[in-house]
Structures are given as structure tokens and as C-alpha cells.
Design an enzyme around this catalytic site. Sequence first.
Site, PDB file in Angstrom:
ATOM      1  N   HIS A  28      11.336 -10.868  -0.604  1.00  0.00           N
ATOM      2  CA  HIS A  28      10.941 -12.256  -0.254  1.00  0.00           C
ATOM      3  C   HIS A  28      11.203 -13.179  -1.484  1.00  0.00           C
ATOM      4  O   HIS A  28      11.502 -14.361  -1.102  1.00  0.00           O
ATOM      5  CB  HIS A  28       9.532 -12.219  -0.184  1.00  0.00           C
ATOM      6  CG  HIS A  28       9.074 -11.794   1.459  1.00  0.00           C
ATOM      7  ND1 HIS A  28       7.839 -12.108   1.915  1.00  0.00           N
ATOM      8  CD2 HIS A  28       9.668 -11.072   2.347  1.00  0.00           C
ATOM      9  CE1 HIS A  28       7.885 -11.649   3.088  1.00  0.00           C
ATOM     10  NE2 HIS A  28       8.986 -11.170   3.374  1.00  0.00           N
ATOM     11  N   SER A  44      10.946 -34.424   0.562  1.00  0.00           N
ATOM     12  CA  SER A  44      10.208 -32.989   0.339  1.00  0.00           C
ATOM     13  C   SER A  44      10.747 -31.778   0.406  1.00  0.00           C
ATOM     14  O   SER A  44      11.592 -31.808   1.250  1.00  0.00           O
ATOM     15  CB  SER A  44       8.880 -33.154   1.485  1.00  0.00           C
ATOM     16  OG  SER A  44       8.398 -31.790   1.257  1.00  0.00           O
ATOM     17  N   TRP A  94       3.142 -23.399  -9.072  1.00  0.00           N
ATOM     18  CA  TRP A  94       2.898 -22.243  -8.439  1.00  0.00           C
ATOM     19  C   TRP A  94       4.152 -21.534  -7.848  1.00  0.00           C
ATOM     20  O   TRP A  94       4.913 -22.277  -7.314  1.00  0.00           O
ATOM     21  CB  TRP A  94       1.860 -22.361  -7.370  1.00  0.00           C
ATOM     22  CG  TRP A  94       0.491 -22.508  -7.940  1.00  0.00           C
ATOM     23  CD1 TRP A  94      -0.119 -23.669  -7.950  1.00  0.00           C
ATOM     24  CD2 TRP A  94      -0.377 -21.461  -7.959  1.00  0.00           C
ATOM     25  NE1 TRP A  94      -1.581 -23.623  -8.453  1.00  0.00           N
ATOM     26  CE2 TRP A  94      -1.790 -22.307  -8.368  1.00  0.00           C
ATOM     27  CE3 TRP A  94      -0.384 -20.134  -7.892  1.00  0.00           C
ATOM     28  CZ2 TRP A  94      -2.918 -21.669  -8.600  1.00  0.00           C
ATOM     29  CZ3 TRP A  94      -1.520 -19.387  -8.243  1.00  0.00           C
ATOM     30  CH2 TRP A  94      -2.815 -20.279  -8.812  1.00  0.00           C
ATOM     31  N   ARG A 141      -6.563 -22.233   4.002  1.00  0.00           N
ATOM     32  CA  ARG A 141      -6.385 -23.380   2.945  1.00  0.00           C
ATOM     33  C   ARG A 141      -5.045 -23.989   2.826  1.00  0.00           C
ATOM     34  O   ARG A 141      -4.589 -25.011   2.764  1.00  0.00           O
ATOM     35  CB  ARG A 141      -6.985 -23.048   1.727  1.00  0.00           C
ATOM     36  CG  ARG A 141      -6.825 -24.074   0.884  1.00  0.00           C
ATOM     37  CD  ARG A 141      -7.430 -23.447  -0.640  1.00  0.00           C
ATOM     38  NE  ARG A 141      -6.241 -22.594  -1.094  1.00  0.00           N
ATOM     39  CZ  ARG A 141      -6.082 -22.331  -2.278  1.00  0.00           C
ATOM     40  NH1 ARG A 141      -6.758 -22.875  -3.162  1.00  0.00           N
ATOM     41  NH2 ARG A 141      -5.084 -21.775  -2.816  1.00  0.00           N
ATOM     42  N   LEU A 194       6.082 -24.535  -2.934  1.00  0.00           N
ATOM     43  CA  LEU A 194       6.089 -23.451  -2.287  1.00  0.00           C
ATOM     44  C   LEU A 194       4.503 -23.279  -1.700  1.00  0.00           C
ATOM     45  O   LEU A 194       3.867 -22.964  -2.897  1.00  0.00           O
ATOM     46  CB  LEU A 194       6.592 -22.040  -2.803  1.00  0.00           C
ATOM     47  CG  LEU A 194       6.550 -20.971  -1.833  1.00  0.00           C
ATOM     48  CD1 LEU A 194       7.375 -20.921  -0.639  1.00  0.00           C
ATOM     49  CD2 LEU A 194       7.112 -19.729  -2.620  1.00  0.00           C
ATOM     50  N   VAL A 195       3.929 -23.470  -0.733  1.00  0.00           N
ATOM     51  CA  VAL A 195       2.722 -23.227  -0.701  1.00  0.00           C
ATOM     52  C   VAL A 195       2.616 -22.025   0.446  1.00  0.00           C
ATOM     53  O   VAL A 195       2.892 -21.941   1.651  1.00  0.00           O
ATOM     54  CB  VAL A 195       2.007 -24.574   0.256  1.00  0.00           C
ATOM     55  CG1 VAL A 195       0.508 -24.291   0.685  1.00  0.00           C
ATOM     56  CG2 VAL A 195       2.337 -25.774  -0.408  1.00  0.00           C
TER      57      VAL A 195
END
Length: 148
Positions: free
Chosen positions: A118, A104, A14, A79, A71-72
Site C-alpha cells: 500500500h 487539492s 500525517w 472521522r 492522505l486522510v
Amino acid sequence: MTLSLSVAFLKAGWHADIVDQSLVGFEDGMRASGVDLNLTVVDVPGAFELPLQAKRAAATGRFDAVVAAALVVDGGIYRHEFVAQAVVDGLMRVQLETDVPVFSVSLTPHHFQETDEHVAFFSAHFVKKGMEAAKAVRDIAELNPIAR
């Protein structure tokens, strides 16, 4: 004496264009420090898959360290916070269970949007975080050479 390390670098798919920059920074950081690096790169679908793949990599006994990058982002629901927490907790458990250091490079920005600004900011930030991970991997390897 040159430090020689074997590292598994796992990266989530992602936002791969951004996350992949962490590998660029990691390789640059290792190269700049003169580490003889044997690097295995593994692509996983998303952040949630990182802990299991980290555990599998660590269990092989082939790696001095495992680095996991993702990247979350907040997609408008809660969520992302649960995923980020599960990933970090899972990675911590992996290193405690396997005795292989796990690092991490997983970020959870509060406000990410797929704008040019961004994407550019977080791409550069992931390069920096990859370099920081390279330093941490070297530091831990040098801190406890008996365990290697």
C-alpha cells in the site's frame, strides 16, 4: 515567453513519506513544462489544518496558486470521512473568498494499511497526482492571465 508562477505548496505531516511524493511529482511536472517556478513549501500537522494555512497563504497576495496535499485514512472510525469533507469544502471556500486558485492533492482511500504494498502504491499515486496538480496550475494560469 516563459510562464512564471509563484506557488505555495502545503503538505500534511500525517503519512509524510507518502504525501511528500506529491511535491516530487509537482516539481517534476513544473520543470518538464518549463515553468519558472517560485515555490514555497509549508508543512502542516495534518489535513484538517490545510484550509486555514491555504487561506493565510492566499491572503498574502504573493501566490498565483496554492496546492494542498494530504492522505486522510480510515482508522476504523467515521472521522476520516468528516475530515476529508471538511478539508475539501474549506479549500473550495478559500479559493472563492480570495480569488486565488487552490488545488487539492488530498486523497481518502477506502482501505489503506501501512503495508509495503500500500505504501508503494500510494507513494506512486501521489507522484502522479502531484504531476496532475502541476498541469492544472499551469492550465488555470494560462486560462485567465488577466486575473494574474
